[in-house]
Every structure is written in C-alpha cells, then in structure tokens.
Write a protein that holds these residues in place. Structure first.
Motif, PDB file in Angstrom:
ATOM      1  N   UNK A 140       0.829  -1.217   0.000  1.00  0.00           N
ATOM      2  CA  UNK A 140       0.000   0.000   0.000  1.00  0.00           C
ATOM      3  C   UNK A 140       0.860   1.263   0.000  1.00  0.00           C
ATOM      4  N   UNK A 141       2.151   1.118   0.348  1.00  0.00           N
ATOM      5  CA  UNK A 141       3.046   2.273   0.391  1.00  0.00           C
ATOM      6  C   UNK A 141       3.958   2.342  -0.836  1.00  0.00           C
ATOM      7  N   UNK A 142       3.735   1.460  -1.812  1.00  0.00           N
ATOM      8  CA  UNK A 142       4.618   1.443  -2.978  1.00  0.00           C
ATOM      9  C   UNK A 142       4.390   2.663  -3.859  1.00  0.00           C
ATOM     10  N   UNK A 143       5.449   3.053  -4.555  1.00  0.00           N
ATOM     11  CA  UNK A 143       5.403   4.214  -5.454  1.00  0.00           C
ATOM     12  C   UNK A 143       6.238   3.897  -6.678  1.00  0.00           C
ATOM     13  N   UNK A 144       6.223   4.762  -7.693  1.00  0.00           N
ATOM     14  CA  UNK A 144       7.057   4.513  -8.881  1.00  0.00           C
ATOM     15  C   UNK A 144       8.546   4.378  -8.578  1.00  0.00           C
ATOM     16  N   UNK A 145       8.987   4.835  -7.408  1.00  0.00           N
ATOM     17  CA  UNK A 145      10.405   4.708  -7.050  1.00  0.00           C
ATOM     18  C   UNK A 145      10.713   3.405  -6.327  1.00  0.00           C
ATOM     19  N   UNK A 146       9.710   2.545  -6.103  1.00  0.00           N
ATOM     20  CA  UNK A 146       9.947   1.265  -5.437  1.00  0.00           C
ATOM     21  C   UNK A 146      10.764   0.346  -6.324  1.00  0.00           C
ATOM     22  N   UNK A 147      11.466  -0.649  -5.738  1.00  0.00           N
ATOM     23  CA  UNK A 147      12.216  -1.610  -6.559  1.00  0.00           C
ATOM     24  C   UNK A 147      11.319  -2.234  -7.620  1.00  0.00           C
ATOM     25  N   UNK A 148      11.815  -2.268  -8.843  1.00  0.00           N
ATOM     26  CA  UNK A 148      10.959  -2.596  -9.978  1.00  0.00           C
ATOM     27  C   UNK A 148      10.383  -4.001  -9.917  1.00  0.00           C
ATOM     28  N   UNK A 149      11.159  -4.957  -9.394  1.00  0.00           N
ATOM     29  CA  UNK A 149      10.668  -6.337  -9.361  1.00  0.00           C
ATOM     30  C   UNK A 149       9.908  -6.665  -8.090  1.00  0.00           C
ATOM     31  N   UNK A 150       9.572  -5.664  -7.295  1.00  0.00           N
ATOM     32  CA  UNK A 150       8.734  -5.908  -6.126  1.00  0.00           C
ATOM     33  C   UNK A 150       7.353  -6.376  -6.570  1.00  0.00           C
ATOM     34  N   UNK A 151       6.739  -7.247  -5.761  1.00  0.00           N
ATOM     35  CA  UNK A 151       5.383  -7.707  -6.050  1.00  0.00           C
ATOM     36  C   UNK A 151       4.401  -6.621  -5.646  1.00  0.00           C
ATOM     37  N   UNK A 152       3.606  -6.162  -6.609  1.00  0.00           N
ATOM     38  CA  UNK A 152       2.548  -5.204  -6.318  1.00  0.00           C
ATOM     39  C   UNK A 152       1.249  -5.986  -6.176  1.00  0.00           C
ATOM     40  N   UNK A 153       0.689  -5.941  -4.967  1.00  0.00           N
ATOM     41  CA  UNK A 153      -0.555  -6.665  -4.659  1.00  0.00           C
ATOM     42  C   UNK A 153      -1.550  -5.655  -4.105  1.00  0.00           C
ATOM     43  N   UNK A 154      -2.763  -5.678  -4.651  1.00  0.00           N
ATOM     44  CA  UNK A 154      -3.795  -4.731  -4.206  1.00  0.00           C
ATOM     45  C   UNK A 154      -5.132  -5.449  -4.175  1.00  0.00           C
ATOM     46  N   UNK A 155      -5.816  -5.353  -3.051  1.00  0.00           N
ATOM     47  CA  UNK A 155      -7.144  -5.955  -2.903  1.00  0.00           C
ATOM     48  C   UNK A 155      -8.150  -4.848  -2.662  1.00  0.00           C
ATOM     49  N   UNK A 156      -9.286  -4.928  -3.337  1.00  0.00           N
ATOM     50  CA  UNK A 156     -10.325  -3.919  -3.166  1.00  0.00           C
ATOM     51  C   UNK A 156     -11.690  -4.564  -3.326  1.00  0.00           C
ATOM     52  N   UNK A 157     -12.697  -3.864  -2.848  1.00  0.00           N
ATOM     53  CA  UNK A 157     -14.082  -4.327  -2.940  1.00  0.00           C
ATOM     54  C   UNK A 157     -14.661  -3.860  -4.265  1.00  0.00           C
ATOM     55  N   UNK A 158     -14.884  -4.797  -5.177  1.00  0.00           N
ATOM     56  CA  UNK A 158     -15.490  -4.448  -6.461  1.00  0.00           C
ATOM     57  C   UNK A 158     -16.938  -4.020  -6.272  1.00  0.00           C
ATOM     58  N   UNK A 159     -17.689  -4.814  -5.498  1.00  0.00           N
ATOM     59  CA  UNK A 159     -19.096  -4.522  -5.229  1.00  0.00           C
ATOM     60  C   UNK A 159     -19.566  -5.462  -4.136  1.00  0.00           C
ATOM     61  N   UNK A 160     -20.774  -5.256  -3.684  1.00  0.00           N
ATOM     62  CA  UNK A 160     -21.424  -6.202  -2.780  1.00  0.00           C
ATOM     63  C   UNK A 160     -22.410  -7.049  -3.579  1.00  0.00           C
ATOM     64  N   UNK A 161     -22.558  -8.288  -3.179  1.00  0.00           N
ATOM     65  CA  UNK A 161     -23.550  -9.160  -3.799  1.00  0.00           C
ATOM     66  C   UNK A 161     -24.938  -8.780  -3.298  1.00  0.00           C
ATOM     67  N   UNK A 162     -25.952  -9.460  -3.811  1.00  0.00           N
ATOM     68  CA  UNK A 162     -27.313  -9.179  -3.369  1.00  0.00           C
ATOM     69  C   UNK A 162     -27.496  -9.474  -1.890  1.00  0.00           C
ATOM     70  N   UNK A 163     -26.746 -10.435  -1.374  1.00  0.00           N
ATOM     71  CA  UNK A 163     -26.784 -10.761   0.055  1.00  0.00           C
ATOM     72  C   UNK A 163     -25.760  -9.975   0.853  1.00  0.00           C
ATOM     73  N   UNK A 164     -25.203  -8.915   0.248  1.00  0.00           N
ATOM     74  CA  UNK A 164     -24.253  -8.012   0.910  1.00  0.00           C
ATOM     75  C   UNK A 164     -22.933  -8.696   1.277  1.00  0.00           C
ATOM     76  N   UNK A 165     -22.527  -9.667   0.486  1.00  0.00           N
ATOM     77  CA  UNK A 165     -21.223 -10.298   0.658  1.00  0.00           C
ATOM     78  C   UNK A 165     -20.207  -9.626  -0.258  1.00  0.00           C
ATOM     79  N   UNK A 166     -18.934  -9.771   0.084  1.00  0.00           N
ATOM     80  CA  UNK A 166     -17.877  -9.116  -0.677  1.00  0.00           C
ATOM     81  C   UNK A 166     -17.632  -9.825  -2.006  1.00  0.00           C
TER      82      UNK A 166
END
Length: 572
Positions: free
Chosen positions: A51-77
């Motif tokens: 979450x703190x990575x920037x364009x100056x981070x080591x290039x071969x670092x793994x960039x991982x990002x998780x976000x909530x696309x939407x909620x289902x009809x039953x309000x699940x992630x």
C-alpha cells in the motif's frame, strides 16, 4: 423436493465415526466463502507494505492490491485483486467506475503503462469448486517472489483477478445460480448493476482496460525494460510517458455493451495528435467516445469531479474501432467445473479465419505441454458451443462471459477453463466428479485424497500451467518445456496447429485426411473429442516420465537435464 423455492436433496447416512466427530458432505472437495476471505486476509498481511509502494519502489517488487469491487445481493464481498510488478507504475490511480468500488476508504490501484491486462475469474457457478483450486494455483504462482517465471509474468501483465463471482450461491450451497435462482453466466450481454452486480462489475472492468490499458504500436511496453529471456535487473528509470489528466469514467454499462458495433455511442476526442505520446493519451486515456458526453466526468480518488468534456461537434467522425492487436486486454479466462466430462479442458470461441483460430487454440495446447492433467483433446472451439442453449432453461451460451465479452470487445481469445498478438477469451473447466483422470489400468484417480483431507494437486498444478503458458505464448519463458516436446519451438507448434485446424475443418465433409501421430483425435463433427480413457492413460504415462508410444524418459537426455520437467514425449 422444493422447500420455499429451494431444492432440497434428502438421503440417509449411518455415522460410523466416534461421538462428537464432525462429518462433511460435499459434491466435490469444498472451498467456502469463509475460506476465500481467510486466504485473502492472509495475503493482505503478507503484502501489507504494497500500500506504500510508489514509482520509485524496486521494480521487481510484487505489487498486490485488494479492493471491494461490489457487494452481492446478500451483501457479501466480491473482491478484485491486482497483481503485477512496479515496472511502468505511475502516480495516478485508476478511477472509480460508476456504481462500483463502494469502499471509499480503500484507494484504487496504481496505473501501469506499457502493460496489458490478464483477467481471471472464478466461481460464477458456485458449486464448481475445482475452479477455486485452479484459481488458487494460478494466484500462488504469480505471487512467487523468487521464481523467474513469475517475475517475468508480473513484468509483462497487470493481473486482474476475481476469486469468487457468486458468493451468495457459494454460501447458500447452490450449484449454478445466485440467491435469486439466476445463472449469472448467462447475463454478460446486458448485466444489471442492481440485479447482477458482480457480472456488471466484471464487464465494466474488462471494458475499461480494453481501452485504457492499450499499448499502441511503437509505444513503450514491457520489452523496453528488459530482454524477454533475460533475468538481469531491470532499469530503474521508467521510460513510459506520463498519463494525461483527463480520462473517462465508465458508467451505464449498457451504453457500452458493444464497443465495436455501436457507433451511435461513439464520442471522438477533438484534441490534435501531435506525436506518439499524445496519440496514446487521446486514444487510450481520453476514450470518452464510448460513452455519451454527459457521462465523461472522472471520479477521482480525492472525491473531486472534473468538468464534463465539451460535446462532440456533429461533423466530427467517430474514431476507428479498437483492433484486436491494440486491445488492452490480453487474456480473459473464466474458471469452471464440469459434472459429466473428465479431466481438465477449455472452451473457446470459433473464428472463420484459420490464422485467428490457430492463435486461439495455441494457448490451450501450451497448457497441455505444461501440465499432464490438461487434456487438449477435450477442448471445444466450435461455433455451436458458442450459441448452444441450455437444456433446462433454454438460455443461450451467447450470454456467457466467454462469448459476450468477445462480442463486446471484438477480441479473439475469450475462453472458459471447463489468445501475444491477440487477446484470448477462454473458459477452463475441471472435472467435478469423483474421478479427474484415469490411470493406465483404468482405475479412477480420486479428486480428493481422503487420507490427507486435502484436494488433489491436479487443479492447483493446472492453475500454474495456465500462467506458464502465457510466457510460452510470448516466447519469454526462462524454463520452457516446449523445447523438450516433439515441436521444440513455438513456430513448429504453430505450423502443427495450422495443419490441425485445416484437418478439423476438412473432416466435416469428405473423408478424413490421415494426420501425424501427434494429431489429437476428432469426433464425427470434426471437433476435438472429449477425453478418452486411452488419451487420459497417455497423460498418466507422461506424468510418469514415459511417452504415449512406450518410450521412457531415459530416451531423451535433454529431459534429465531439466529438473522442472515432469513428463516427456519422444524426440522428433
């Protein structure tokens, strides 16, 4: 029986376990919504520094990002994962698309120049749990920090991953439907944000990256940073041009259901294209022409909105549709399970141009070279399979993700797991039932290992093979297995595939032409037949180091030299 609109299956079981033991009943080895959330929480902790990575981070670092696309009809992630390296990372982030990404406390992921998108989704049919194990094998592989193959994949692609498209059906124990009894894999043509939020979100993400992740001819791409087969450290200076400020936010998905064939929805940018950099920004990042001008406000991370773009003058001509080779979407793979067919295979679309069909079928063939559990002869690339109707409800497969996304974007490689000149749309399927493969003696191999209380490694290994095959398609695999096959290189395999496609199309009419020993068997319709016991036995013999003709692994000294090679075939 049916109880309150829910199907109920009743049976009798005598419990032989000791008192107090827990017994689970499942159609096949389960992977629940809770297990999925626990897995993602572990990944969040493992990659919390991302979450703190920037364009100056080591290039071969793994960039991982998780976000909530939407909620289902039953309000699940419904989660959306982004995985890549820091090559081409920019300060700007992706915009918030209309009716999606409701968690404003989580920023959108960074934008990356010079990379196309590999999109993978799973569990649109909740009962098809092997798809989750294929997904997990793929995800685990691309997150490997020290594996040069995973590093190369992260340099090449931005991975967009949805681990569970239908969490409501998973929690409720449904087989193919959501909480309303709707088969979501028939709603991709016209998804509704209120009724089918996950499908609406998936298609919106695909449409966005189809336009905004394009790498135009002559523009810098991942090859700018490193030689494809090199493993040396990459340059720390990013040569990609900055992303312009103006961009279009996707909204009202039904207005952009068919980018190619809806000229009434086009809006052209009036900015002049002075050089290559401005051409990239006009065509990729100011792609307001797919939406009416009233919907071109950008939803920024800071919450501010930009003024709407000026309406297009009536005399302006719409831009040319995006050609397949210019799409920002490189692969679309939807993971499934199959209740009646055995083994692991793919469904793909059919193309009249034989060269397009060759490219379409190369990717599954390369998966078969990287996994003894994948059965290329069980794959189906027929036009009939694109428009067939379900026997139960009469719904057409034209509404499936594989076909509908192809029709909306006009790209070649859309496939179901149940393609680097053109995008690939595939459905990948793994057998659901008690047997995934047959041994040479005909005895079934269990999908689960009861003694270990764990799923078979077959689907997990196939997930890794899907990732590695993408490297082979670009001839960027540092540890290629194709050199040990009868084809030895991608050019020879492409020539074999062209002959195979011509043979399939010629088999529908007159007598079949006699093919080489390496040609997969065909059904009477001229299409690849489903996996037979003999072909599955050959796959088992491959995994034991023997070829289909009885040769052993010792026949080829090149096979012994590769510690990663687990199965072989006779030398040409």
């Amino acid at each position: 029986q049916v109880v309150e609109t829910q199907f109920v299956l009743s049976f009798v079981h005598r419990f032989l376990e000791h008192r107090g033991a827990t017994t689970y009943f499942a159609f096949c080895y389960p992977f629940s919504y809770t297990e999925c959330q626990d897995m993602l929480a572990q990944l969040d902790g493992r990659f919390q520094d991302c979450r703190h990575m920037s364009p100056s981070s080591p290039l071969d670092s793994v960039y991982y990002h998780r976000e909530l696309l939407c909620h289902s009809l039953d309000k699940l992630r419904v989660d959306l994962l982004t995985v890549t390296s820091c090559h081409g990372m920019q300060e700007k982030r992706e915009p918030r698309l209309d009716k999606l990404f409701p968690d404003t406390s989580t920023p959108r992921p960074r934008r990356f120049a010079g990379k196309r998108v590999f999109f993978l989704s799973s569990r649109v049919h909740p009962g098809e749990t092997p798809s989750s194990f294929v997904f997990n094998g793929f995800l685990d592989f691309i997150l490997r920090e020290e594996d040069p193959r995973a590093q190369m994949l992260r340099r090449m692609f931005v991975f967009k991953l949805i681990p569970m498209l239908n969490p409501d059906g998973v929690v409720r124990g449904h087989y193919r439907t959501d909480s309303r009894g709707v088969n979501l894999n028939r709603q991709y043509l016209h998804p509704d944000a209120e009724l089918h939020p996950a499908v609406y979100g998936a298609k919106a993400v695909l449409l966005y990256h189809h336009i905004h992740s394009r790498v135009l001819p002559g523009s810098p791409d991942w090859r700018t940073f490193v030689s494809p087969l090199g493993t040396s450290s990459l340059s720390t200076k990013c040569p990609n041009p900055p992303v312009p400020e103006a961009e279009a936010a996707l909204s009202e998905l039904d207005k952009a259901n068919n980018v190619r064939n809806s000229p009434s929805a086009w809006r052209a940018s009036t900015a002049s294209r002075l050089d290559q950099d401005t051409r990239l920004s006009d065509s990729a990042d100011r792609a307001a022409w797919i939406l009416p001008s009233s919907h071109t406000n950008e939803h920024c991370e800071e919450g501010a909105q930009r003024p709407p773009s000026a309406p297009l003058p009536e005399a302006a001509e719409p831009p040319e549709p995006i050609a397949p080779r210019d799409s920002g979407l490189a692969y679309y793979v939807d993971l499934h399970g199959h209740a009646s067919k055995r083994g692991c295979f793919m469904y793909g679309n059919s193309f009249s141009d034989e060269n397009d069909q060759v490219e379409n079928m190369l990717f599954p063939k390369l998966i078969s070279l990287n996994s003894p559990h994948f059965d290329f002869t069980g794959c189906n690339f027929s036009e009939k399979n694109m428009y067939a109707r379900d026997k139960r409800d009469g719904q057409s497969k034209e509404g499936s993700g594989r076909v509908a996304v192809y029709k909306a974007l006009g790209i070649i490689h859309s496939q179901t797991h149940k393609k680097e000149v053109l995008s690939r749309f595939l459905d990948l399927c793994h057998a659901l039932g008690p047997c995934s493969l047959s041994s040479s003696g005909g005895a079934p191999l269990p999908l689960c290992h009861p003694s270990a209380h764990a799923p078979s490694p077959c689907p997990v290994q196939v997930g890794r093979a899907v990732a590695v095959a993408a490297l082979d398609m670009a001839e960027c695999n540092p540890w290629p297995r194709i050199v040990l096959s009868e084809h030895t290189c991608l050019g020879n395999l492409r020539a074999w595939m062209l002959k195979h496609v011509r043979g399939l199309r010629g088999a529908g009419g007159g007598p079949r032409r006699r093919e080489g020993a390496g040609t997969p068997p065909r059904s009477s319709t001229g299409l690849p037949s489903s996996a037979s016991d003999s072909s599955l036995a050959r796959a088992r013999s491959f995994s034991n180091g023997t070829s289909g003709s009885g040769g052993s692994q010792q026949d080829s000294p090149r096979i012994r030299a590769s510690p990663s090679f687990t199965f072989g075939s006779p030398r040409p």
